[in-house]
Design an enzyme around this catalytic site. Structure first.
Site, mmCIF file in Angstrom:
data_model
loop_
_atom_site.group_PDB
_atom_site.id
_atom_site.type_symbol
_atom_site.label_atom_id
_atom_site.label_comp_id
_atom_site.label_asym_id
_atom_site.label_seq_id
_atom_site.Cartn_x
_atom_site.Cartn_y
_atom_site.Cartn_z
ATOM 1 N N THR A 1 0.861 -1.184 0.000
ATOM 2 C CA THR A 1 0.000 0.000 0.000
ATOM 3 C C THR A 1 0.892 1.227 0.000
ATOM 4 O O THR A 1 1.889 1.284 0.725
ATOM 5 C CB THR A 1 -0.929 0.016 1.219
ATOM 6 O OG1 THR A 1 -1.852 -1.054 1.079
ATOM 7 C CG2 THR A 1 -1.719 1.325 1.306
ATOM 8 N N PHE B 1 1.048 4.935 1.072
ATOM 9 C CA PHE B 1 0.411 5.935 1.921
ATOM 10 C C PHE B 1 1.086 7.274 1.639
ATOM 11 O O PHE B 1 2.278 7.305 1.323
ATOM 12 C CB PHE B 1 0.654 5.627 3.400
ATOM 13 C CG PHE B 1 -0.080 4.422 3.930
ATOM 14 C CD1 PHE B 1 0.514 3.167 3.936
ATOM 15 C CD2 PHE B 1 -1.349 4.557 4.468
ATOM 16 C CE1 PHE B 1 -0.147 2.063 4.458
ATOM 17 C CE2 PHE B 1 -2.013 3.464 4.997
ATOM 18 C CZ PHE B 1 -1.420 2.217 4.993
#
Ligand code: PEP
Ligand code: MN
Length: 584
Positions: free
Chosen positions: A177, A179
């Site tokens: 992911t 961020f």
């Protein structure tokens, strides 16, 4: 200093672990501030409850996390660094639980999207969405039912006393992911180090193109010619504009590089809308590397800041120093104030009827007005005077706005009107009489629509700026300051339009400045010269009152302009240069 870092969820959530790991590697003290929603991560940073916030923007399996991009754009947050985080998804249950007996799997909705294949193997188990991974684990622990399990990282298992039932449950082991760690706009030297982490520099943009053949190709051509590589391009629909698109675009390079800056300038000319979220490096959250020591002249960092203005101590978020390059406020429908175009907002003092509202809307929009005004809740000096049509008036204004394709502005007089007006109007106005109604200011600060804040009848400019600070302090950065005349000993005009407010406000604050000559002078024949003066002195926009039949106007008849007056003003304004959104 301890850096307060906001994230969505509770401890045990992936973002919390990523933040703690990242700051520990950098040997920086950090205090984690968990919030229930993504939006509150943004508002925690805007309101100063946290110095930095972390939002996901992309996942290697599930794709773009739109809320992440949108909130960073909407709240004008400054990306500091991209943190890449490998998501370690495990199925965790109570001690003694057995995989074949699991009937409920608790997880964040994004996690379900990443683990579809594994979940399909758990015949008979239901997915139960949780607000975050930490909560999923905590809920399973609290329920004490061995048929319940959570998808969460091992750290959450340790924290809540759960054991591993299965590992590597994501569809692919490369489950990373992205961020973004971000801060509020402004000078925060202690965060500059973070902004220089990572090797590959990237810039994120939101781009909207004209709805015509080849428009996107022309924009991409500009980047190709500048040898700028795209790291991401994704489209999503524009709300309220069916079949038009906004593009999320990440490119390789930093706005501090001249080739990137020049290409973005060209892109601005070719696109309908361009919002540069900012440039940042990409770092592995588990091994961010040593940040270079802070340097005052580091290019591409948080915006440079002029020397502190002592008068601004009472309104740090509103002060020019917080955003030296000025703020553009989007009113919706592609209309922006404080940017490249001088705006005229026009419409009746009060919404009186469908015929009156539609006739006025058509005339002013055809003549070049970019937004429509109209009061539905009217602050009248006399209780027996026309008080406005209330919600019916709001509905008529909204209908006229839709019919002519422009955003609408209407006044909120009390806190209980704010929530509904925030849904039904594009912009909320706080009238002169309410400039220091602090609870009302807080209420409009907690909703997402932009706010026109009118100067009080006898308010100083510092008081106006401090009132604006109330709104920003609650998390809404989209405030437009409005000079609308003040009480003086002079009686020849209704009020005294204080045009010196414009350069003063522009020097002291980064917020766009609107002038309302209609209320400022209150006499029809003097409005036209003051509109010219407002543009010449550096206002970003004017707001004026227009009526199909001024003599019949139910409020402010003496200052209502005819359609011909309005056309004359627009013709005058065309020949006056616009000072633009540049500082000072
Ligand atoms: C208005 O704009 O309709 C209005 C009531 O203005 P003010 O609050 O500036 O008097
Ligand atoms: Mn009025």
């Amino acid at each position: 200093m301890t850096i307060r870092a906001a994230f969505q969820g509770i401890e045990g959530a992936h973002s919390a672990i990523a933040l703690a790991t990242f700051f520990a590697k950098l040997q920086l003290d950090c205090e984690l501030v968990g919030t229930p929603t993504f939006r509150e991560v943004a508002t925690a940073v805007v309101s100063g409850r946290a110095e930095v916030g972390l939002l996901p923007i992309d996942n290697a399996i599930a794709g773009t996390v739109r809320d992440g991009y949108d909130l960073i754009a909407q709240y004008d947050l400054v990306p500091l660094v991209e943190l890449d985080w490998r998501m370690d998804h495990r199925l965790l249950g109570l001690p003694g639980a057995r995989l074949p007996e699991i009937r409920e799997v608790h997880a964040h909705p994004l996690v379900f999207a990443e683990c579809g294949r594994f979940l399909a193997t758990l015949a008979g188990a239901r997915g139960i969405p949780a607000e975050d991974t930490g909560l999923a684990a905590r809920n399973v622990a609290a329920a004490g039912d061995p048929t319940h399990a959570a998808i969460a990282p091992p750290e959450a298992g340790e924290r809540f006393g759960l054991v591993e039932l299965a590992a590597n449950v994501a569809d692919h082991p490369e489950n990373i992911t992205r961020f973004l760690l971000f801060a509020a706009a402004g000078d925060q030297p202690e965060l500059t180090r973070l902004h220089h982490l990572g090797t590959r520099r990237k810039t994120s943009l939101l781009l909207s193109t004209r709805h015509e053949e080849g428009a996107l190709a022309r924009c991409l051509g500009i980047l190709a010619e500048a040898h700028i590589n795209l790291a991401k391009l994704e489209s999503r629909p524009r709300l309220g504009r069916a079949w038009e698109a906004v593009f999320y675009l990440d490119l390789e390079g930093d706005v501090a590089e001249p080739r990137v800056a020049q290409a973005l300038e060209q892109l601005r000319g070719a696109a309908v809308g361009l919002q540069v979220l900012g440039s940042y490096g990409a770092a592995d959250a588990r091994a961010p590397g040593l940040p270079p020591p802070p340097t005052a002249s580091a290019g591409g960092g948080v915006e440079p800041v002029p020397p502190a203005d002592p008068a601004a101590a009472g309104y740090p978020k509103v002060a020019r120093a917080a955003r030296p390059r000025g703020t553009r406020v989007s009113l919706g429908h592609g209309v922006e104030i404080g940017g490249d175009e001088f705006l005229v907002i026009a419409g009746p003092c009060s919404v009186e009827s469908r015929e009156q509202m539609f006739a006025t809307a058509r005339a002013v929009v055809a003549g070049g007005a970019r937004a429509l005004r109209g009061g539905a809740f009217k602050p009248r000096t006399n209780p027996y005077a026309f008080q406005g049509l209330g919600w019916e008036g709001v509905a008529l204004l909204a209908e006229a706005g839709r019919a002519t394709g422009v955003p609408i502005v209407t006044e909120a007089m009390s806190i209980d009107q704010v929530e509904r007006l925030s849904r039904e109007s594009d912009v909320l106005q706080i009238g002169a009489r309410n400039m220091q109604n602090f609870d009302l200011l807080r209420a409009v600060g907690r909703q997402p629509k932009p706010v026109v804040l009118k100067r009080g009848l006898s308010a100083s400019l510092d008081e106006l700026l401090a009132a604006a600070e109330y709104i920003l302090a609650e998390g809404n950065p989209n405030v437009i300051l409005c000079e609308r005349g003040i009480r003086t000993f002079e009686t020849a005009t209704r009020n005294t339009l204080d045009l010196s407010a414009v350069p003063v406000l522009r020097e002291r604050s980064h917020l766009p400045v609107l002038v309302d000559p209609s209320h400022g002078v209150g006499v029809r024949r003097f409005i036209r010269p003051l509109c010219r003066a407002a543009k010449a002195v550096g206002a970003h926009a004017i707001m004026i009152e227009v009526h199909p039949n001024p003599k019949e106007a139910k409020s402010d008849a003496q200052q209502a302009l005819t359609f011909d007056d309005f056309a004359g003003i627009m013709a005058d304004l065309a020949s006056i240069p616009y000072a633009g959104g540049s500082p000072g």
